[in-house]
Write a protein that holds these residues in place. Structure first.
Motif, PDB file in Angstrom:
ATOM      1  N   ASP A   3       8.519  -3.704  -8.327  1.00  0.00           N
ATOM      2  CA  ASP A   3       7.888  -4.832  -7.728  1.00  0.00           C
ATOM      3  C   ASP A   3       6.483  -4.510  -7.334  1.00  0.00           C
ATOM      4  O   ASP A   3       6.043  -3.605  -6.531  1.00  0.00           O
ATOM      5  CB  ASP A   3       8.558  -5.298  -6.447  1.00  0.00           C
ATOM      6  CG  ASP A   3       8.105  -6.551  -5.754  1.00  0.00           C
ATOM      7  OD1 ASP A   3       6.876  -6.818  -6.061  1.00  0.00           O
ATOM      8  OD2 ASP A   3       8.909  -7.087  -5.345  1.00  0.00           O
TER       9      ASP A   3
ATOM     10  N   PRO B 133       4.732  -3.240   6.045  1.00  0.00           N
ATOM     11  CA  PRO B 133       4.299  -3.896   4.827  1.00  0.00           C
ATOM     12  C   PRO B 133       4.500  -3.109   3.681  1.00  0.00           C
ATOM     13  O   PRO B 133       4.443  -3.512   2.626  1.00  0.00           O
ATOM     14  CB  PRO B 133       2.642  -4.208   5.147  1.00  0.00           C
ATOM     15  CG  PRO B 133       2.857  -4.290   6.584  1.00  0.00           C
ATOM     16  CD  PRO B 133       3.838  -3.306   7.068  1.00  0.00           C
ATOM     17  N   LYS B 134       4.367  -1.769   3.710  1.00  0.00           N
ATOM     18  CA  LYS B 134       4.410  -1.074   2.676  1.00  0.00           C
ATOM     19  C   LYS B 134       5.862  -0.897   2.053  1.00  0.00           C
ATOM     20  O   LYS B 134       5.897  -0.576   0.796  1.00  0.00           O
ATOM     21  CB  LYS B 134       4.058   0.467   2.869  1.00  0.00           C
ATOM     22  CG  LYS B 134       4.731   1.332   3.609  1.00  0.00           C
ATOM     23  CD  LYS B 134       3.999   2.871   3.567  1.00  0.00           C
ATOM     24  CE  LYS B 134       4.460   3.860   4.746  1.00  0.00           C
ATOM     25  NZ  LYS B 134       3.567   3.784   5.689  1.00  0.00           N
TER      26      LYS B 134
ATOM     27  N   TRP C 185       8.600   8.143  -3.024  1.00  0.00           N
ATOM     28  CA  TRP C 185       9.238   6.712  -2.912  1.00  0.00           C
ATOM     29  C   TRP C 185       9.184   6.150  -4.214  1.00  0.00           C
ATOM     30  O   TRP C 185      10.176   5.489  -4.609  1.00  0.00           O
ATOM     31  CB  TRP C 185       8.202   5.845  -2.020  1.00  0.00           C
ATOM     32  CG  TRP C 185       8.762   4.504  -1.765  1.00  0.00           C
ATOM     33  CD1 TRP C 185       9.909   4.031  -1.065  1.00  0.00           C
ATOM     34  CD2 TRP C 185       7.868   3.331  -2.379  1.00  0.00           C
ATOM     35  NE1 TRP C 185       9.939   2.702  -1.374  1.00  0.00           N
ATOM     36  CE2 TRP C 185       8.691   2.254  -1.902  1.00  0.00           C
ATOM     37  CE3 TRP C 185       6.832   3.091  -3.197  1.00  0.00           C
ATOM     38  CZ2 TRP C 185       8.512   0.797  -2.243  1.00  0.00           C
ATOM     39  CZ3 TRP C 185       6.833   1.653  -3.498  1.00  0.00           C
ATOM     40  CH2 TRP C 185       7.464   0.552  -3.111  1.00  0.00           C
TER      41      TRP C 185
ATOM     42  N   ASP D 132       4.085  -5.765  -5.911  1.00  0.00           N
ATOM     43  CA  ASP D 132       3.467  -6.192  -4.348  1.00  0.00           C
ATOM     44  C   ASP D 132       3.837  -5.309  -3.680  1.00  0.00           C
ATOM     45  O   ASP D 132       3.289  -4.724  -2.840  1.00  0.00           O
ATOM     46  CB  ASP D 132       4.017  -7.498  -4.034  1.00  0.00           C
ATOM     47  CG  ASP D 132       3.325  -8.641  -4.919  1.00  0.00           C
ATOM     48  OD1 ASP D 132       2.211  -8.501  -4.949  1.00  0.00           O
ATOM     49  OD2 ASP D 132       4.033  -9.809  -5.308  1.00  0.00           O
ATOM     50  N   ALA D 133       5.345  -4.636  -3.848  1.00  0.00           N
ATOM     51  CA  ALA D 133       5.603  -3.440  -2.879  1.00  0.00           C
ATOM     52  C   ALA D 133       4.814  -2.326  -3.184  1.00  0.00           C
ATOM     53  O   ALA D 133       4.428  -1.744  -1.950  1.00  0.00           O
ATOM     54  CB  ALA D 133       7.297  -3.479  -3.070  1.00  0.00           C
ATOM     55  N   VAL D 134       4.430  -1.991  -4.234  1.00  0.00           N
ATOM     56  CA  VAL D 134       3.494  -0.980  -4.236  1.00  0.00           C
ATOM     57  C   VAL D 134       2.272  -1.247  -3.878  1.00  0.00           C
ATOM     58  O   VAL D 134       1.657  -0.382  -2.975  1.00  0.00           O
ATOM     59  CB  VAL D 134       3.543  -0.514  -5.777  1.00  0.00           C
ATOM     60  CG1 VAL D 134       2.425   0.688  -6.093  1.00  0.00           C
ATOM     61  CG2 VAL D 134       4.897  -0.315  -6.598  1.00  0.00           C
ATOM     62  N   ARG D 135       1.741  -2.366  -4.130  1.00  0.00           N
ATOM     63  CA  ARG D 135       0.329  -2.771  -3.547  1.00  0.00           C
ATOM     64  C   ARG D 135       0.362  -2.888  -2.238  1.00  0.00           C
ATOM     65  O   ARG D 135      -0.936  -2.454  -1.407  1.00  0.00           O
ATOM     66  CB  ARG D 135      -0.054  -4.114  -3.918  1.00  0.00           C
ATOM     67  CG  ARG D 135      -1.373  -4.376  -3.961  1.00  0.00           C
ATOM     68  CD  ARG D 135      -2.002  -5.497  -4.847  1.00  0.00           C
ATOM     69  NE  ARG D 135      -2.177  -5.422  -6.209  1.00  0.00           N
ATOM     70  CZ  ARG D 135      -1.644  -6.001  -7.112  1.00  0.00           C
ATOM     71  NH1 ARG D 135      -0.339  -6.863  -6.897  1.00  0.00           N
ATOM     72  NH2 ARG D 135      -1.980  -5.791  -8.443  1.00  0.00           N
ATOM     73  N   ALA D 136       1.363  -3.006  -1.386  1.00  0.00           N
ATOM     74  CA  ALA D 136       1.348  -2.956  -0.063  1.00  0.00           C
ATOM     75  C   ALA D 136       1.225  -1.771   0.642  1.00  0.00           C
ATOM     76  O   ALA D 136       0.874  -1.708   1.920  1.00  0.00           O
ATOM     77  CB  ALA D 136       2.693  -3.508   0.768  1.00  0.00           C
ATOM     78  N   ASN D 137       1.564  -0.614  -0.009  1.00  0.00           N
ATOM     79  CA  ASN D 137       1.160   0.708   0.680  1.00  0.00           C
ATOM     80  C   ASN D 137      -0.432   0.839   0.942  1.00  0.00           C
ATOM     81  O   ASN D 137      -1.310   0.574   0.375  1.00  0.00           O
ATOM     82  CB  ASN D 137       1.376   1.738  -0.505  1.00  0.00           C
ATOM     83  CG  ASN D 137       1.751   2.843   0.389  1.00  0.00           C
ATOM     84  OD1 ASN D 137       0.660   3.772   1.083  1.00  0.00           O
ATOM     85  ND2 ASN D 137       2.861   3.597   0.303  1.00  0.00           N
ATOM     86  N   ASP D 138      -0.575   1.214   2.446  1.00  0.00           N
ATOM     87  CA  ASP D 138      -1.768   1.309   2.925  1.00  0.00           C
ATOM     88  C   ASP D 138      -2.925   2.140   1.902  1.00  0.00           C
ATOM     89  O   ASP D 138      -4.036   1.824   2.024  1.00  0.00           O
ATOM     90  CB  ASP D 138      -1.708   2.191   4.313  1.00  0.00           C
ATOM     91  CG  ASP D 138      -1.875   1.430   5.258  1.00  0.00           C
ATOM     92  OD1 ASP D 138      -1.830   0.216   5.318  1.00  0.00           O
ATOM     93  OD2 ASP D 138      -1.730   1.942   6.663  1.00  0.00           O
TER      94      ASP D 138
ATOM     95  N   ALA E 193       7.610  -3.838   2.200  1.00  0.00           N
ATOM     96  CA  ALA E 193       8.111  -5.413   2.039  1.00  0.00           C
ATOM     97  C   ALA E 193       8.577  -5.617   0.766  1.00  0.00           C
ATOM     98  O   ALA E 193       8.206  -4.783  -0.194  1.00  0.00           O
ATOM     99  CB  ALA E 193       6.814  -6.180   2.396  1.00  0.00           C
ATOM    100  N   LEU E 194       9.716  -6.563   0.561  1.00  0.00           N
ATOM    101  CA  LEU E 194      10.159  -6.837  -0.738  1.00  0.00           C
ATOM    102  C   LEU E 194       9.454  -8.055  -1.235  1.00  0.00           C
ATOM    103  O   LEU E 194       9.599  -8.163  -2.640  1.00  0.00           O
ATOM    104  CB  LEU E 194      11.713  -7.228  -0.481  1.00  0.00           C
ATOM    105  CG  LEU E 194      12.471  -6.259   0.194  1.00  0.00           C
ATOM    106  CD1 LEU E 194      13.960  -6.649   0.324  1.00  0.00           C
ATOM    107  CD2 LEU E 194      12.449  -4.891  -0.924  1.00  0.00           C
ATOM    108  N   SER E 195       8.392  -8.288  -0.723  1.00  0.00           N
ATOM    109  CA  SER E 195       7.516  -9.399  -1.597  1.00  0.00           C
ATOM    110  C   SER E 195       6.236  -9.576  -1.097  1.00  0.00           C
ATOM    111  O   SER E 195       6.176  -9.488   0.496  1.00  0.00           O
ATOM    112  CB  SER E 195       7.985 -10.774  -1.783  1.00  0.00           C
ATOM    113  OG  SER E 195       8.372 -11.395  -0.512  1.00  0.00           O
ATOM    114  N   ASP E 196       5.249  -9.549  -1.663  1.00  0.00           N
ATOM    115  CA  ASP E 196       3.806 -10.162  -1.060  1.00  0.00           C
ATOM    116  C   ASP E 196       3.236  -9.047   0.035  1.00  0.00           C
ATOM    117  O   ASP E 196       2.621  -9.428   0.859  1.00  0.00           O
ATOM    118  CB  ASP E 196       3.800 -11.417  -0.639  1.00  0.00           C
ATOM    119  CG  ASP E 196       3.471 -12.403  -1.669  1.00  0.00           C
ATOM    120  OD1 ASP E 196       3.264 -11.950  -2.799  1.00  0.00           O
ATOM    121  OD2 ASP E 196       3.643 -13.617  -1.450  1.00  0.00           O
ATOM    122  N   GLY E 197       3.589  -7.859  -0.044  1.00  0.00           N
ATOM    123  CA  GLY E 197       3.449  -6.710   0.907  1.00  0.00           C
ATOM    124  C   GLY E 197       1.737  -7.025   0.962  1.00  0.00           C
ATOM    125  O   GLY E 197       1.291  -6.612   2.129  1.00  0.00           O
ATOM    126  N   ALA E 198       1.037  -6.756  -0.077  1.00  0.00           N
ATOM    127  CA  ALA E 198      -0.416  -6.654  -0.196  1.00  0.00           C
ATOM    128  C   ALA E 198      -1.106  -7.463   0.732  1.00  0.00           C
ATOM    129  O   ALA E 198      -2.444  -7.107   1.296  1.00  0.00           O
ATOM    130  CB  ALA E 198      -1.064  -6.877  -1.507  1.00  0.00           C
TER     131      ALA E 198
END
Lengths: 336, 336, 336, 336
Positions: B49, A302-303, B20, B51-57, A305-310
């Motif tokens: 992006d 997920p970290k 990163w 969302d890609a940043v937000r996806a980080n744990d 991910a190219l979209s909606d990772g959150a």
């Protein structure tokens, strides 16, 4: 349909209006009240154009009494519709979990996620090939190549695939896709709905961000009016003033849709909240409220991910959510 | 862009995240607070992006500081864009009224309305050929024939025509249309927006029912990113809890859009309220708030209109509204 | 707290602003970006007035990073609060159903309902003595006499009573009430909240129709800041564009409130939907999402109810809902 | 009032319902449709409790046809109400600007602002003594002392004063206040409204954040039902999904309120947008839409304001806005 007339309406105008309504094959009962007159329209009013009636100078308001949808209406089809694809059934007591990444990013990624979610009990694989993104500068999906990768993953795992269409022009590319998804932003893309109505393939129709339950069912009706009755409705949250969650999951929509329509209803807890920590409680709540399935985002990394990772779960988190989901499905007397 | 880290973030994870981000060409400043650490990202973040940043744990939240739109941004284009079509200018002090029926119903009807609205001072003719209707059973428009009738009306009156497109597949049919309208329900039909970006023709882009001002400008950006910079923004009301009006006209959107963007802004008071009695006060309010034009529904026989009759003005009512509009435009120092 | 400065900010002005912030006991880190400068405020920012900072000429925006509530915050009180009244516990694994009529109408009515709901498993009795009604011409409740009747019902059944207060002036009349309810319309009646903060009695605080989760917790904070920490939060639906249900139950609020706060959360499925047919599925969904209790309307003669009859269950319907509720509570590992 | 019966309604039940309605002094017309039966209720339905009717087992829905408000209804009072205070008139062609700081902070501050806004043309002085703040830790106003300071400023300038009340318990302290304001959060604090209904003093009633126009007029009706008919309605923005502005100014509410009611309508552009740059365009739009007055925040030192600084104008900015306002008021044919 009830037509409320303005106080100033002249007798002659009222007679003209009644004649005009009768010409449309309806009968009219007149109720003269203390301050206002109302007309009760009797007959099949589903094809009467409310706006045309309202446009009359002497009409103050029009109230529809029967639902404007027919094919999707439980009144005329009391039994649950069961959508079946590659042996997986959705509806009528059958429950399915559709899982996978927001975007297909590579052949390896989608195969790996497919194996992971299958191991945890998902019955169908989702993955975005065509991606609706707010920004033209954001990743737009692998498009046709993404569908190829999904089909590769299907070949390896046997999981039927679900992916989103963004234009009727792409239909030919979707011929091997098992379930075509219509995204929230396209719920009222009527040209697309009409085109999908001519197919013989299940459609997963997502509710629009600001669309009422009636509009949602009318969009299903668009597809069904074309002859394709394999519709799965998907509640995915609506837009409200609350900003703590990305959208507000309208949990009441589940039992209401089940009362009004015979179509199966699945829920997308990932997009509804936009927060991984809410996926489990919302999944459980959806099952308890009567949902026939779930569609959950899972990403193996997920970290990056190219979209909606959150809002994506890791495969391990998904496994834990599935443990809960299985217990709740069993508790509700449904089966996978 | 500001990245807020979770309290539990480990030093090593923070270092990895910073690396990163730096790989994407940005610089990072670290602010260690009493309870949380934040990262300030420095450089061109418009293509990062979120969302890609937000996806980080270890990321709790991400806040964008600069607007994500460039081509539509007034900061980079301080002068007003003036859209010109057949000698009519919109924007930069130039005001236009676009008028006509919701639906084109016949050759005679559209010609008659065209003559009427032109006599009252409308500069452009609108009319729906392709109609987005909630119900599949409602009148769907005359489609290609409707465009022919509009072109006939143009030939007779010289008025440029504005009509709505519902699918990129129809673009060829719109080659002689002067301004192509994108309706509220298609504001995020990104495939359509991309296709329109390749044309050399003005686009009237309506705001979606539940779309923010930023999303609205991002949809304009989609078209502009393709090379077509002739965009007219149209505020037409948003969906709220209030049911006394069909939608809630977001009057604040006018000055805000003018501050954020160089694109002209027109207002649709007919759809915003859904009530003929509000067309005049809302038109005046829109001009007072800075609008560059209006788009108003006029029907020569509203009580028999095939769609949206309730909000259409008669030609006579339109004439009265135009008297007010002209005085207000003059008062505001703009010109037709 | 992050302060984003305008591009045009002069060095001297920035220095003045930083000085002013430091005088409030905070430290400031400066991050100079490509196009903007941001300030990171370090220290206890919970008492910094965002608006005062935002009022500064050179400030473009202010973003709060930490929650502005303290007493209600789970970060500072990790253990669940358990509210106890007459031996009934709510929170921390303890579940309670509060049931009764919308309005107290007579001594016999409230006693009969109390016996009925107690027989089905309700632990507390609710009933409106003071009624907030939209119309001044609607029944306003029996007021002081209604409280007397509730106390009679308590004497007979032993059930603690919950009833709504509408003004701090009535507090004396509520001295024997077990839990005082603050209705949605008074969630931000701050004078009332302050008065309740001085009591030593549990408060059931309902979320306002259009209040965010943060505002909800800030209203709890108002009461807690006065010293009364016995708060039960109640999600009862928010106002959205959807009209098929009276309100939209924000099911996500349950897990979010439990994450953010240590206070117990109960759900009112009757007011949330306004439809008796949704009370059971929404009750089950609420429990599945983590609720600590339910508050349900029950009337012994709904068709003659003096208020809100449409959403009231009959005692028999309530009995059936309770069967479902008990199974779900047990399934979730909670206990009555 | 129209009552729609369920399909399954038995003849006997329908007869019972009709009897029950007739006992309330109404007449009933029965319309038997193809699939449903509707009842038309004839007579004064304003005091019929919709919910009591809806609670009946055989009732599917109830539609009110007449407005539920009487005293505030223009139908029964066709002439504009003109509220007069210390020689200043509002309504019926008379326009007033009410200006001043969000909070009264000191005797000097309020006097200075009063002189400044009077010099620019404001007719009344506003200033918050009791402040409704979301956080218990934010400045709560100078309270009784704030009213004293406002009265000092009145003595010096002759300007009548407007200030907000938060509890009926404070009424005695407001005896010398010229217009008592009810804030948005207290629009449905019915105990407060009833108390104000017994006074002989103008009330400025603000619309609630999420209240419909009908609810707004019903709250005015509460005060009027008590005998106080001096009400000024204030539109101040509603809560929607849009976050670019603090609230969404519902500009359509102005002409709608003027059509439905005879009461004067003022607009608060400061709270509606929360942005100083929008105060001028929204003020002009409000006048163009038919407003009878404005209420604008002005602070002599916004960057050190103790509340809501972000939306306050400096006295100089206010002077510029007033130049625009005066021209627009004159253009609209109204007079100060």
């Amino acid at each position: 349909m009830v037509v409320i007339l303005k106080q100033k309406a002249k007798k002659e105008e009222v007679v003209n209006l009644i004649d005009w309504i009768k010409k449309q094959g309806l009968d009219v009962h007149v109720v003269e009240g203390a301050s206002k007159t109302i007309l009760g329209l009797i007959g099949d009013t589903s094809k009467v154009d409310e706006d045309a009636v309202r446009a009359n100078d002497i009409v103050e308001n029009v109230r529809r009494i029967s639902e404007p949808f027919k094919a999707a209406n439980r009144k005329f089809h009391p039994d649950d519709t069961v959508v079946e694809v590659c042996g997986r059934k959705i509806g009528g007591g059958n429950f399915q979990v559709i899982a996978g990444p927001c975007s297909v990013e590579s052949k390896e990624q989608i195969k790996e996620v497919a194996r992971d979610v299958q191991a945890s009990g998902a019955g169908l694989l989702r993955g975005g090939a065509y991606k609706p993104r707010t920004s033209p500068y954001a990743f737009q999906g692998l498009r046709a190549e993404g569908i190829e990768f999904l089909l590769d993953a299907k070949k390896e795992t046997g999981m039927p695939i679900v992916t989103e269409i963004m234009s009727a022009a792409h239909i030919e590319l979707f011929r091997d896709v098992d379930i075509i998804q219509v995204g929230a932003r396209n719920m009222q893309n009527f040209e697309l709905l009409k085109a999908l109505g001519t197919l013989n393939k299940p459609i997963l129709l997502k509710r629009g961000l600001a669309n009422t339950i009636e509009e949602f069912l009318m969009s299903a009706e668009y597809i069904m009016a074309g002859g394709n009755e394999n519709i799965i409705l998907c509640e995915r949250g609506i837009r409200t003033f609350e900003t703590a969650t990305r959208n507000t999951l309208d949990i009441s929509a589940i039992p209401l849709l089940k009362q009004l329509s015979h179509l199966p209803v699945v829920v997308d807890p990932s997009h509804a909240a936009g927060l991984t920590s809410l996926v489990e409680p919302l999944s459980k709540a959806a099952i308890a409220a009567g949902a026939d399935g779930l569609i959950i985002e899972v990403h193996n990394d997920p970290k990056h991910a190219l979209s909606d990772g959150a809002q994506s779960l890791t495969p391990q988190q998904f496994g834990e959510v599935m443990d809960s989901v299985k217990r709740m499905v069993e508790f509700e007397g449904k089966h996978f």
